[in-house]
Design a protein around this motif. Structure first.
Motif, PDB file in Angstrom:
ATOM      1  N   ASP A   1     -19.811 -34.298  -6.814  1.00 54.66           N
ATOM      2  CA  ASP A   1     -20.719 -34.304  -7.955  1.00 54.66           C
ATOM      3  C   ASP A   1     -20.730 -32.914  -8.601  1.00 54.66           C
ATOM      4  N   ILE A   2     -20.967 -32.872  -9.908  1.00 56.15           N
ATOM      5  CA  ILE A   2     -21.010 -31.607 -10.636  1.00 56.15           C
ATOM      6  C   ILE A   2     -22.092 -31.684 -11.703  1.00 56.15           C
ATOM      7  N   GLN A   3     -22.781 -30.580 -11.878  1.00 56.60           N
ATOM      8  CA  GLN A   3     -23.805 -30.497 -12.924  1.00 56.60           C
ATOM      9  C   GLN A   3     -23.731 -29.129 -13.589  1.00 56.60           C
ATOM     10  N   VAL A   4     -23.703 -29.142 -14.905  1.00 58.35           N
ATOM     11  CA  VAL A   4     -23.665 -27.904 -15.671  1.00 58.35           C
ATOM     12  C   VAL A   4     -25.089 -27.395 -15.841  1.00 58.35           C
ATOM     13  N   ARG A   5     -25.294 -26.126 -15.569  1.00 57.46           N
ATOM     14  CA  ARG A   5     -26.599 -25.493 -15.754  1.00 57.46           C
ATOM     15  C   ARG A   5     -26.435 -24.264 -16.632  1.00 57.46           C
ATOM     16  N   VAL A   6     -27.394 -24.068 -17.515  1.00 61.98           N
ATOM     17  CA  VAL A   6     -27.412 -22.884 -18.368  1.00 61.98           C
ATOM     18  C   VAL A   6     -28.558 -22.003 -17.902  1.00 61.98           C
ATOM     19  N   GLN A   7     -28.262 -20.731 -17.668  1.00 66.20           N
ATOM     20  CA  GLN A   7     -29.282 -19.794 -17.236  1.00 66.20           C
ATOM     21  C   GLN A   7     -29.563 -18.768 -18.332  1.00 66.20           C
ATOM     22  N   SER A   8     -30.818 -18.398 -18.433  1.00 69.05           N
ATOM     23  CA  SER A   8     -31.214 -17.416 -19.433  1.00 69.05           C
ATOM     24  C   SER A   8     -32.427 -16.659 -18.936  1.00 69.05           C
ATOM     25  N   THR A   9     -32.651 -15.489 -19.502  1.00 67.62           N
ATOM     26  CA  THR A   9     -33.820 -14.679 -19.183  1.00 67.62           C
ATOM     27  C   THR A   9     -34.753 -14.667 -20.393  1.00 67.62           C
ATOM     28  N   GLY A  10     -36.031 -14.893 -20.144  1.00 66.06           N
ATOM     29  CA  GLY A  10     -36.995 -14.948 -21.234  1.00 66.06           C
ATOM     30  C   GLY A  10     -38.216 -14.099 -20.938  1.00 66.06           C
ATOM     31  N   THR A  11     -39.166 -14.146 -21.857  1.00 68.06           N
ATOM     32  CA  THR A  11     -40.393 -13.366 -21.755  1.00 68.06           C
ATOM     33  C   THR A  11     -41.595 -14.276 -21.964  1.00 68.06           C
TER      34      THR A  11
END
Length: 322
Positions: A45-55
């Motif tokens: 199985d594979i899942q794409v994840r997007v990571q980001s830094t916020g405030t």
């Protein structure tokens, strides 16, 4: 003197000849074999994840300013207090009332009470339901109509920036994981409430602001905190996978090196790729389950204990996907 020049010329000629011979021998030497090891094409199985830094910031930040210039008599709230729309948060006197009360106070308490009843103070009220996030005034302070005495917000959200290459994976209503730098042990769940329609360019990278509304914020969360966001994207179950470092992309073609026949050198085979989570890549065509590809052999830690970077790792897009 001429004999010395003649000897020096012979030495120089010999050095040049030696260098040419060494270069010729180097050309004839076979190139060292790549340090590769085989891996099998497997299902998973594979899942794409997007990571980001916020405030963390207020969704709606409202400043409370006095309608008249004068002097603050009383402040009824502190930072962190929850208030309702229309609730009185402070009392103040106009410049004229403050001067009149000061004069009456000199004549005694009875005179002061008399004029307080006749000349009422001006209330400051909360414009919406929310929390006081800034108290910028104390009783007795003289203020003008441009001074922000208090600031409040209705709810705290997280604002992050997402690369345009990852924007297709972000949708309104999407569930998101939120982890605060100040409290890394706790994970909160949020929902994407807004995706900006206008882009920004930061360091030559086009990004869009994304707002995430977490549910169940605890009371210790403060505006300005740094948050790490994980947006789950597309996924696939039981597809063919190979490690990301096995796939090489050049001129729009993706290839995987496969073992050569009878111990020969590896041969590239063109493949069709699908999803990538940064660790594995989906193989949509060109290889079958059980086929073998080649990846760089893992290098052990060097003398300083640091693992060397893998120069074969391909780059797919500019987003922080995993």
């Amino acid at each position: 003197m001429s004999k010395m020049k003649w000897v020096g010329g012979l030495l120089l000629l010999g050095a040049v000849a030696g260098a040419v011979d060494w270069g010729w021998q180097r050309k004839k030497e076979p190139k060292p074999a790549e340090n590769l090891q085989p891996v099998s094409v497997r299902r998973g199985d594979i899942q794409v994840r997007v990571q980001s830094t916020g405030t963390v910031k207020p969704q709606n930040r409202v400043e409370i300013k006095p309608p008249i210039a004068g002097r603050v008599d009383e402040v009824l709230v502190r930072e962190g207090d929850r208030v309702r729309a229309g609730q009185i948060v402070a009392w103040m006197s106009s410049t004229d009332r403050a001067a009149l009360l000061d004069a009456a106070r000199a004549r005694g308490e009875a005179e002061l009470r008399h004029w307080k009843e006749i000349y009422r103070a001006t209330p400051l009220v909360a414009p919406l339901d929310g929390s006081i996030i800034l108290r910028n005034v104390e009783p007795g302070q003289t203020v003008g109509t441009a001074d922000a005495l208090l600031a409040m917000s209705d709810v705290l959200i997280v604002e992050a920036q997402v690369d345009e290459t990852d924007l297709a994976l972000i949708t309104t209503g999407q569930l998101t994981e939120v982890v605060l730098d100040a409290y890394p042990e706790e994970t909160f769940t949020g929902v994407v409430s807004h995706v900006a329609y206008e882009a920004q360019t930061i360091e030559n990278v086009t990004v869009y602001n994304v707002e995430v509304l977490p549910s169940g914020w605890p009371g210790y969360v403060r505006s300005g905190m740094t948050a790490n966001l994980t947006f789950p994207g597309r996924s696939a179950r039981q597809v063919l996978l190979v490690p990301a470092e096995a796939v090489h992309e050049e001129d729009g073609r993706a290839t995987v090196k496969t073992p050569g026949q009878d111990g020969g050198p590896p041969r590239p085979r063109e493949v069709q790729t699908g999803l990538s989570d940064g660790k594995d890549i989906e193989i949509a065509g060109g290889l079958a389950e059980g086929d073998r590809g080649m990846v760089p052999r893992v290098q052990r830690a060097g003398p300083e204990g640091a693992v060397k970077n893998n120069p074969f790792m391909p780059s797919f897009g500019r987003g922080r996907r995993r």
